[in-house]
Design a protein around this motif. Structure first.
Motif, PDB file in Angstrom:
ATOM      1  N   MET A  15      48.680  68.183  45.501  1.00 50.91           N
ATOM      2  CA  MET A  15      47.627  67.831  46.431  1.00 50.91           C
ATOM      3  C   MET A  15      46.696  69.030  46.568  1.00 50.91           C
ATOM      4  N   ILE A  18      44.799  72.049  51.674  1.00 54.43           N
ATOM      5  CA  ILE A  18      44.350  71.376  52.890  1.00 54.43           C
ATOM      6  C   ILE A  18      44.263  72.410  54.002  1.00 54.43           C
ATOM      7  N   ASN A 365      51.191  68.349  52.632  1.00 53.98           N
ATOM      8  CA  ASN A 365      51.255  67.644  51.356  1.00 53.98           C
ATOM      9  C   ASN A 365      51.001  68.584  50.186  1.00 53.98           C
TER      10      ASN A 365
HETATM   11  C1  NAG Z   1      50.189  63.236  53.237  1.00 52.38           C
HETATM   12  O1  NAG Z   1      51.151  62.360  52.668  1.00 52.38           O
HETATM   13  C2  NAG Z   1      51.484  61.272  53.502  1.00 52.38           C
HETATM   14  C3  NAG Z   1      52.589  60.467  52.848  1.00 52.38           C
HETATM   15  O2  NAG Z   1      52.837  60.876  51.550  1.00 52.38           O
HETATM   16  C4  NAG Z   1      50.222  60.413  53.715  1.00 52.38           C
HETATM   17  O3  NAG Z   1      50.532  59.325  54.554  1.00 52.38           O
HETATM   18  C5  NAG Z   1      49.164  61.285  54.364  1.00 52.38           C
HETATM   19  O4  NAG Z   1      47.973  60.555  54.507  1.00 52.38           O
HETATM   20  C6  NAG Z   1      48.885  62.528  53.537  1.00 52.38           C
HETATM   21  N1  NAG Z   1      47.992  63.391  54.262  1.00 52.38           N
HETATM   22  C7  NAG Z   1      46.933  63.965  53.701  1.00 52.38           C
HETATM   23  C8  NAG Z   1      46.120  64.820  54.582  1.00 52.38           C
HETATM   24  O5  NAG Z   1      46.631  63.779  52.538  1.00 52.38           O
END
Ligand code: NAG
Ligand code: NAG
Ligand code: NAG
Length: 408
Positions: A15, A18, A365
């Motif tokens: 990811m 963030i 994430n």
């Molecule tokens: C992080 O991961 C969770 C589940 O995998 C998801 O629901 C959530 O939206 C994600 N958050 C971001 C900020 O990407």
């Protein structure tokens, strides 16, 4: 390896970095652990690579001195402070930001040097450690002036606050894909290279006793870095040995399973979760079963929105605030460190990073690459090497009690 780690490896996703100024290191750590998308690596500690420590580091102590005070700072502080960058990887362009405060009383060169690390992973030692917890200054509610902290740690030692790894706070990499591949191993290696180069820049402190201290996820960083120092001291030229004397870990991670057991017991014994949830967690989460997710969700719902740092005090959203500590101080620090004048005075953000400074950088994430499952083998090696160790916890802090460990 427990099977759920294998299962989560399969869904290991990368990811982007963030930024999450609203998260603090305790809640970030909880979600990080619940997310489980990390790779356990219990081998790395015994397979160090040789580190290139000769980064082409152009900084100097004189140019890092904060000459004209920080904006809004009280005058007559009675100690010197420095800030700047140390290059830890020339090729990739990784640079770590530090803030160093000399000891306020007597001769600083006669005092130990203490490296302070906050957790996360991905939270800032400058923002949390120096400005919220125990540095010389706190930020007033106007977000732009500073007050002197009575119990600042630099009354007894020289404290070195480092934003680590690259990607946290003002620390950065020119190779931004580095942010997608950070983990414990590289964090330890970069911190080691940082120290070698920092001690070259501040050579009058090179022979001082050196300690590493920190909290929360730094419960992993600290033994890892200490272990690396001891290992490398064996091979290092005498001029680049680091005089590590001891480590100090507060409310830190110790061992995934023991910590989890401690957390559940703590929550239950403080009436924050129900008996049923406690039993479900103990049964399904210590040795992971799929149903653990159900109980982790229940846990989060039952504890609700409380101040994880201080169970019996208000958090910033409370209407009535009393007591010595303002639970909103983090917001003032966030404003302060984002002021352009403050950044200039700190020699920070020299490359005009395309995002604001924030307390914690790697979201839950994030693709944190690796960490061991337990620090116990590390502690065994540290004890064998004669390193002094203090593991302590503040019992109103809702993370990391290691009940099991501290009772033995
Ligand atoms: C992080 O991961 C969770 C589940 O995998 C998801 O629901 C959530 O939206 C994600 N958050 C971001 C900020 O990407
Ligand atoms: C990091 O990973 C994310 C998700 O795969 C990707 O979108 C992003 O471009 C990567 N960043 C860099 C700098 O490689
Ligand atoms: C760095 O400076 C730029 C331009 O002044 C600013 O927009 C950005 O928020 C700053 N970033 C950090 C991490 O301080």
């Amino acid at each position: 390896m427990e099977q759920w780690f294998l299962a989560t490896l399969l869904v290991f996703i990368f990811m982007p970095l963030i930024r999450c100024s609203s998260l603090d290191q305790a809640s970030l750590l909880r979600s990080f652990l619940a997310n489980k998308d990390y790779k356990l690596n219990d081998e790395w500690a015994v397979s160090y690579v040789d580190l290139r420590t000769e980064a082409d580091d152009l900084g100097s102590m004189e140019s890092d001195l904060i000459k004209d005070n920080l904006p809004g700072q009280p005058s007559e502080i009675g100690f010197k402070h420095y800030a700047g960058y140390v290059t830890v990887d020339d090729f990739k362009g990784r640079n770590l930001f530090y803030y160093f405060v000399e000891s306020a009383l007597l001769d600083p060169v006669s005092k130990p040097v203490v490296l302070w690390l906050n957790g996360g992973p991905g939270c800032s030692s400058l923002g949390i450690g120096a400005f919220v917890e125990h540095g010389p200054f706190g930020v007033q509610s106007d977000g732009s002036t500073l007050y002197l902290r009575r119990h600042s740690w630099n009354r007894v030692a020289n404290i070195l606050y480092v934003e680590s790894p690259a990607g946290v706070g003002f620390s950065y990499s020119k190779t931004t894909s580095d942010y997608n591949t950070t983990g414990d191993l590289r964090t330890a290696q970069d911190s080691y290279v940082f120290l070698i180069n920092w001690f070259k820049r501040f050579s009058q402190f090179k022979n001082n006793d050196f300690y590493i201290a920190g909290e929360s996820y730094a419960g992993f960083y600290i033994p890892e870095l200490a272990d690396l120092i001891i290992h490398n001291n064996l091979h290092a030229h005498s001029s680049s040995k680091i005089k590590l004397k001891g480590v100090m870990v507060g409310n830190g991670m110790m061992d995934l399973k023991i910590d989890r057991r401690g957390l559940y017991l703590y929550l239950w014994s403080h009436a924050l979760i129900s008996v049923g949830t406690y039993k479900g967690l103990a049964k399904n989460c210590l040795d992971f079963k799929e149903k653990c997710y159900v109980y982790e969700d229940l846990l989060a719902k039952e504890i609700g929105n409380i101040n994880m740092y201080n169970l019996y005090s208000e958090d910033c959203s409370s209407i009535h605030k009393h007591g010595a500590i303002d639970p909103c101080e983090k917001n003032y620090v966030n404003s302060y460190l984002n002021l352009p004048g403050v950044q200039t005075a700190l020699h920070a953000n020299r490359t005009q990073l395309p995002y604001p400074w924030s307390f914690c950088s790697f979201g839950t994430n994030s693709s944190w690459r690796d960490h061991p499952s337990s620090m116990l083998p590390f502690y065994r090696r540290l004890i064998a090497a004669g390193v002094r160790i203090l593991v302590y916890r503040y019992c109103h802090f809702l993370m990391m009690y290691n009940l099991f460990v501290t009772r033995n």
